[in-house]
Design a protein around this motif. Structure first.
Motif, PDB file in Angstrom:
ATOM      1  N   VAL A   6       0.862  -1.186   0.000  1.00 62.53           N
ATOM      2  CA  VAL A   6       0.000   0.000   0.000  1.00 62.53           C
ATOM      3  C   VAL A   6       0.895   1.231   0.000  1.00 62.53           C
ATOM      4  O   VAL A   6       1.979   1.212   0.591  1.00 62.53           O
ATOM      5  CB  VAL A   6      -0.968   0.031   1.202  1.00 62.53           C
ATOM      6  N   ILE A   9      -0.697   8.398  -2.534  1.00 64.79           N
ATOM      7  CA  ILE A   9      -0.621   9.097  -3.812  1.00 64.79           C
ATOM      8  C   ILE A   9      -0.721  10.586  -3.499  1.00 64.79           C
ATOM      9  O   ILE A   9      -1.690  11.023  -2.869  1.00 64.79           O
ATOM     10  CB  ILE A   9      -1.773   8.699  -4.762  1.00 64.79           C
ATOM     11  N   SER A  17      -5.410  10.228  -0.535  1.00 65.76           N
ATOM     12  CA  SER A  17      -5.390   9.333  -1.687  1.00 65.76           C
ATOM     13  C   SER A  17      -4.285   8.290  -1.540  1.00 65.76           C
ATOM     14  O   SER A  17      -3.206   8.573  -1.024  1.00 65.76           O
ATOM     15  CB  SER A  17      -5.170  10.149  -2.959  1.00 65.76           C
ATOM     16  N   ASP A  19      -3.106   3.907  -2.924  1.00 71.38           N
ATOM     17  CA  ASP A  19      -3.327   2.763  -3.800  1.00 71.38           C
ATOM     18  C   ASP A  19      -2.745   1.535  -3.119  1.00 71.38           C
ATOM     19  O   ASP A  19      -2.020   1.651  -2.130  1.00 71.38           O
ATOM     20  CB  ASP A  19      -2.650   2.993  -5.155  1.00 71.38           C
ATOM     21  N   VAL A  21      -2.060  -3.099  -3.712  1.00 69.61           N
ATOM     22  CA  VAL A  21      -2.195  -4.301  -4.519  1.00 69.61           C
ATOM     23  C   VAL A  21      -1.710  -5.490  -3.699  1.00 69.61           C
ATOM     24  O   VAL A  21      -0.835  -5.357  -2.839  1.00 69.61           O
ATOM     25  CB  VAL A  21      -1.383  -4.168  -5.845  1.00 69.61           C
ATOM     26  N   ARG A  35       3.822   0.817 -11.169  1.00 73.00           N
ATOM     27  CA  ARG A  35       2.899   1.703 -10.463  1.00 73.00           C
ATOM     28  C   ARG A  35       3.641   2.594  -9.471  1.00 73.00           C
ATOM     29  O   ARG A  35       3.303   3.763  -9.301  1.00 73.00           O
ATOM     30  CB  ARG A  35       1.813   0.881  -9.782  1.00 73.00           C
ATOM     31  N   ALA A  41       3.361   8.618  -6.901  1.00 72.29           N
ATOM     32  CA  ALA A  41       3.342   7.467  -5.992  1.00 72.29           C
ATOM     33  C   ALA A  41       4.331   7.683  -4.853  1.00 72.29           C
ATOM     34  O   ALA A  41       5.466   8.096  -5.072  1.00 72.29           O
ATOM     35  CB  ALA A  41       3.682   6.184  -6.741  1.00 72.29           C
TER      36      ALA A  41
END
Length: 139
Positions: A6, A9, A17, A19, A21, A35, A41
């Protein structure tokens, strides 16, 4: 044995914000690094889902791994109950990177291929990767 990553952003529209995966296959590591190479990022926190928890009630892992990609370099830090906080012996030309839970000193950035190899090893073994030579950081 999946790993989860994690990261924040940087966004003027949304201060919270982020992101994330979860990876289960070694070939998914390249997608994560792509990414993390995106301009906004932040530094990712990564944990291996099959390791013991240090604190069951809080869900706190027994390890802390941070990963970042900046200016063509990959950054990695690792600490667990058996190892002090460390970063790879990287390219001497790699600049320092500030952000996340760890400061990456000058010379700790590695090639993206080396970072990918280390993350694939971590995914496979749930242990500190041996694909890099580690140097301890002062806490």
């Amino acid at each position: 044995m999946p790993i989860t990553a994690v990261w924040p952003i940087e966004s003027p529209e949304d201060a919270n914000s982020g992101d994330g995966v979860t990876l289960t296959e070694p070939d998914e590591v390249d997608g994560l690094l792509a990414r993390l190479a995106e301009p906004n990022a932040g530094v990712a926190t990564v944990w291996h889902e099959s390791r013991e928890l240090a604190d069951e009630d809080e869900g706190m892992p027994d390890h802390d791994v941070c990963v970042a990609v900046r200016d063509g370099y990959g950054y990695l830090s690792y600490i667990d109950v058996e190892h002090d906080l460390a970063v790879p012996e990287g390219d001497p030309a790699a600049p320092a990177l500030h952000g996340g839970d760890v400061e990456f000193p000058e010379g700790s950035g590695v090639s993206l291929d080396t970072l990918a190899e280390a993350l694939r090893e971590f995914l496979r073994t749930a242990r500190r990767p041996e694909a890099v030579t580690w140097r301890a950081l002062e806490e």
